[in-house]
Design a protein around this motif. Structure first.
Motif, PDB file in Angstrom:
ATOM      1  N   LEU A 102      46.408  50.607  34.468  1.00 53.40           N
ATOM      2  CA  LEU A 102      45.243  50.869  32.647  1.00 53.40           C
ATOM      3  C   LEU A 102      44.082  49.005  32.906  1.00 53.40           C
ATOM      4  O   LEU A 102      45.066  48.406  32.513  1.00 53.40           O
ATOM      5  N   GLY A 103      42.832  49.576  32.387  1.00 50.60           N
ATOM      6  CA  GLY A 103      42.572  48.213  32.079  1.00 50.60           C
ATOM      7  C   GLY A 103      42.964  47.710  30.931  1.00 50.60           C
ATOM      8  O   GLY A 103      43.511  48.296  29.577  1.00 50.60           O
ATOM      9  N   SER A 104      42.908  46.509  30.272  1.00 48.58           N
ATOM     10  CA  SER A 104      42.640  45.567  29.084  1.00 48.58           C
ATOM     11  C   SER A 104      42.058  44.721  29.134  1.00 48.58           C
ATOM     12  O   SER A 104      41.240  44.280  29.805  1.00 48.58           O
ATOM     13  N   ARG A 105      41.603  44.669  28.061  1.00 52.52           N
ATOM     14  CA  ARG A 105      40.500  43.068  27.452  1.00 52.52           C
ATOM     15  C   ARG A 105      41.345  41.988  27.046  1.00 52.52           C
ATOM     16  O   ARG A 105      40.832  41.006  27.093  1.00 52.52           O
ATOM     17  N   TYR A 106      43.151  42.326  27.541  1.00 50.16           N
ATOM     18  CA  TYR A 106      43.869  40.809  27.288  1.00 50.16           C
ATOM     19  C   TYR A 106      44.483  40.514  28.719  1.00 50.16           C
ATOM     20  O   TYR A 106      44.527  41.241  29.913  1.00 50.16           O
ATOM     21  N   ALA A 107      43.487  39.364  28.962  1.00 53.79           N
ATOM     22  CA  ALA A 107      44.568  38.101  30.216  1.00 53.79           C
ATOM     23  C   ALA A 107      45.438  38.494  30.632  1.00 53.79           C
ATOM     24  O   ALA A 107      45.726  38.432  31.800  1.00 53.79           O
ATOM     25  N   ASN A 108      46.389  38.544  29.540  1.00 54.78           N
ATOM     26  CA  ASN A 108      47.359  37.723  29.947  1.00 54.78           C
ATOM     27  C   ASN A 108      48.319  39.344  30.479  1.00 54.78           C
ATOM     28  O   ASN A 108      50.005  39.635  30.653  1.00 54.78           O
ATOM     29  N   GLU A 109      47.226  40.861  30.638  1.00 58.71           N
ATOM     30  CA  GLU A 109      48.121  42.120  30.999  1.00 58.71           C
ATOM     31  C   GLU A 109      47.409  41.714  32.442  1.00 58.71           C
ATOM     32  O   GLU A 109      47.673  43.092  32.879  1.00 58.71           O
ATOM     33  N   TYR A 110      47.028  41.189  32.503  1.00 58.09           N
ATOM     34  CA  TYR A 110      46.484  40.782  34.285  1.00 58.09           C
ATOM     35  C   TYR A 110      48.014  40.643  36.042  1.00 58.09           C
ATOM     36  O   TYR A 110      48.108  39.412  35.151  1.00 58.09           O
ATOM     37  N   HIS A 111      47.797  41.398  36.360  1.00 62.74           N
ATOM     38  CA  HIS A 111      48.875  41.059  37.084  1.00 62.74           C
ATOM     39  C   HIS A 111      48.088  39.893  37.975  1.00 62.74           C
ATOM     40  O   HIS A 111      49.273  39.212  38.573  1.00 62.74           O
ATOM     41  N   TYR A 112      46.710  39.712  39.021  1.00 64.28           N
ATOM     42  CA  TYR A 112      46.261  39.133  39.923  1.00 64.28           C
ATOM     43  C   TYR A 112      45.207  38.761  39.635  1.00 64.28           C
ATOM     44  O   TYR A 112      44.279  39.348  38.825  1.00 64.28           O
ATOM     45  N   TRP A 113      44.839  37.839  40.254  1.00 65.40           N
ATOM     46  CA  TRP A 113      43.538  36.411  39.628  1.00 65.40           C
ATOM     47  C   TRP A 113      43.560  35.741  40.884  1.00 65.40           C
ATOM     48  O   TRP A 113      43.956  35.513  41.934  1.00 65.40           O
ATOM     49  N   GLY A 114      41.867  36.116  41.197  1.00 61.23           N
ATOM     50  CA  GLY A 114      40.829  34.685  42.125  1.00 61.23           C
ATOM     51  C   GLY A 114      41.110  33.964  41.468  1.00 61.23           C
ATOM     52  O   GLY A 114      41.351  33.160  41.011  1.00 61.23           O
ATOM     53  N   GLN A 115      40.654  33.333  42.349  1.00 65.39           N
ATOM     54  CA  GLN A 115      40.554  31.671  42.372  1.00 65.39           C
ATOM     55  C   GLN A 115      39.509  31.497  41.315  1.00 65.39           C
ATOM     56  O   GLN A 115      39.181  29.628  41.079  1.00 65.39           O
ATOM     57  N   GLY A 116      38.076  32.434  41.274  1.00 68.60           N
ATOM     58  CA  GLY A 116      36.854  32.324  41.026  1.00 68.60           C
ATOM     59  C   GLY A 116      35.732  30.870  40.751  1.00 68.60           C
ATOM     60  O   GLY A 116      36.111  31.113  42.268  1.00 68.60           O
TER      61      GLY A 116
END
Length: 123
Positions: A102-116
């Motif tokens: 499920l999606g979310s608006r909260y960054a701390n609920e995301y499991h994986y991130w790119g480098q930007g």
């Protein structure tokens, strides 16, 4: 495990358009909701847009509604952010993120991130 790599950031002028891309690794891409966040200098990371696993559902920050469009191609493991009518206040590092199911608006609920990828909009 999902690895994310963003691309497409650039220096543009106000009113210009830009498309960001996020390439995801792994065979389970379609099980992740995806999102774009951004972070300007001295500010907290901010939700920009999210898209459901199928792509049928989307959510946007109010200030980008009507200007930005998030999309995904599950066959290519890609997520995109089309940004039109860019404003100087859109200047930030843009991050792609994946959250299982499920999606979310909260960054701390995301499991994986790119480098930007850096987006700079000049006035």
């Amino acid at each position: 495990q999902v690895q994310l790599v963003e691309s497409g950031g650039a220096l543009v002028q106000a009113g210009d358009s830009l498309r960001l891309s996020c390439a995801a690794s792994g065979r389970t891409f379609s099980t992740y909701a995806m999102a774009w966040f951004r972070q300007a200098p001295g500010k907290e990371r901010e939700f920009v847009a999210a898209i459901s696993r199928s792509g049928a559902g989307t959510d946007y920050l109010d200030s980008v509604k009507g200007r930005f469009t998030i999309s995904r191609d599950n066959a290519k493991n890609m997520v995109y952010l089309q940004m039109n009518s860019l404003k100087p206040e859109d200047t930030a590092v843009y991050y792609c993120a994946a959250r299982y199911y499920l999606g979310s608006r909260y960054a701390n609920e995301y499991h994986y991130w790119g480098q930007g990828t850096q987006v700079t909009v000049s006035s």
